[in-house]
Design a protein around this motif. Sequence first.
Motif, short mmCIF file in Angstrom:
data_model
loop_
_atom_site.label_atom_id
_atom_site.label_comp_id
_atom_site.label_asym_id
_atom_site.label_seq_id
_atom_site.Cartn_x
_atom_site.Cartn_y
_atom_site.Cartn_z
N ASP A 83 14.22 -40.51 -11.54
CA ASP A 83 14.47 -41.78 -10.95
C ASP A 83 16.31 -42.00 -11.03
O ASP A 83 16.63 -41.84 -12.17
CB ASP A 83 13.93 -42.89 -11.40
N GLY A 84 16.86 -42.20 -10.00
CA GLY A 84 18.44 -42.45 -10.06
C GLY A 84 19.13 -41.13 -9.75
O GLY A 84 20.32 -41.18 -9.88
N VAL A 85 18.36 -40.17 -9.90
CA VAL A 85 19.02 -38.68 -9.80
C VAL A 85 18.67 -38.28 -8.48
O VAL A 85 19.43 -37.56 -7.65
CB VAL A 85 18.97 -37.72 -11.11
N ILE A 86 17.49 -38.09 -8.29
CA ILE A 86 16.57 -37.61 -6.84
C ILE A 86 16.52 -38.79 -6.13
O ILE A 86 16.96 -38.50 -4.84
CB ILE A 86 15.52 -36.70 -7.28
N GLN A 87 15.92 -39.82 -6.27
CA GLN A 87 15.84 -40.90 -5.58
C GLN A 87 16.45 -42.33 -6.11
O GLN A 87 16.76 -42.29 -7.17
CB GLN A 87 14.18 -40.87 -5.24
N ASN A 88 16.30 -43.31 -5.14
CA ASN A 88 16.92 -44.56 -5.58
C ASN A 88 16.10 -45.36 -6.10
O ASN A 88 16.23 -46.78 -6.09
CB ASN A 88 17.69 -45.03 -4.37
N LEU A 128 18.70 -39.68 -2.77
CA LEU A 128 20.17 -39.76 -2.87
C LEU A 128 20.80 -38.90 -2.12
O LEU A 128 20.22 -37.82 -1.84
CB LEU A 128 20.51 -39.98 -4.51
N ALA A 129 22.13 -39.18 -1.83
CA ALA A 129 22.77 -38.54 -0.97
C ALA A 129 23.09 -36.99 -1.37
O ALA A 129 23.09 -36.67 -2.70
CB ALA A 129 24.05 -38.90 -0.88
#
Length: 135
Positions: A10-15, A86-87
């Motif tokens: 969470d926060g690295v792969i997805q928002n 995430l981008a």
Amino acid sequence: MLKAVIFDFDGVIQNFPEIVWRERKVFLKNHSINLEKGHLARLLGLTLEEQVFYINKTFKVSLRVDDFKKHRESISEIIDKEVKLLANVEILLNDLKKNKVKIAIASNKPQDAIERDLKKFRLYSEFDLILGKED
């Protein structure tokens, strides 16, 4: 030569965190609690139980873990609708795979939730190892 990369989820792969924290701030505001960035920084990475303990101690309230779990359930449709990769995550993972770098996730999120989300994004097979909070 790079042999392996270990990602948080969470926060690295997805928002996911930005959605949950936005909604959690509304939930807490309904309990007369105003979380500021300094509080959020302390709460990130903690288990839900640790977060509730911190909030209760800091704001002198007595919310229960179940209150937070019910709130999380109530916003599940919002999360499902808004959660995204995430981008450049897919590009990075593809580059790592092309270079034969082992890829892992280590997270305090439950393993079944990580696997569910990876399958949703069609990334499950990209990871050589997935460690959730049970590990």
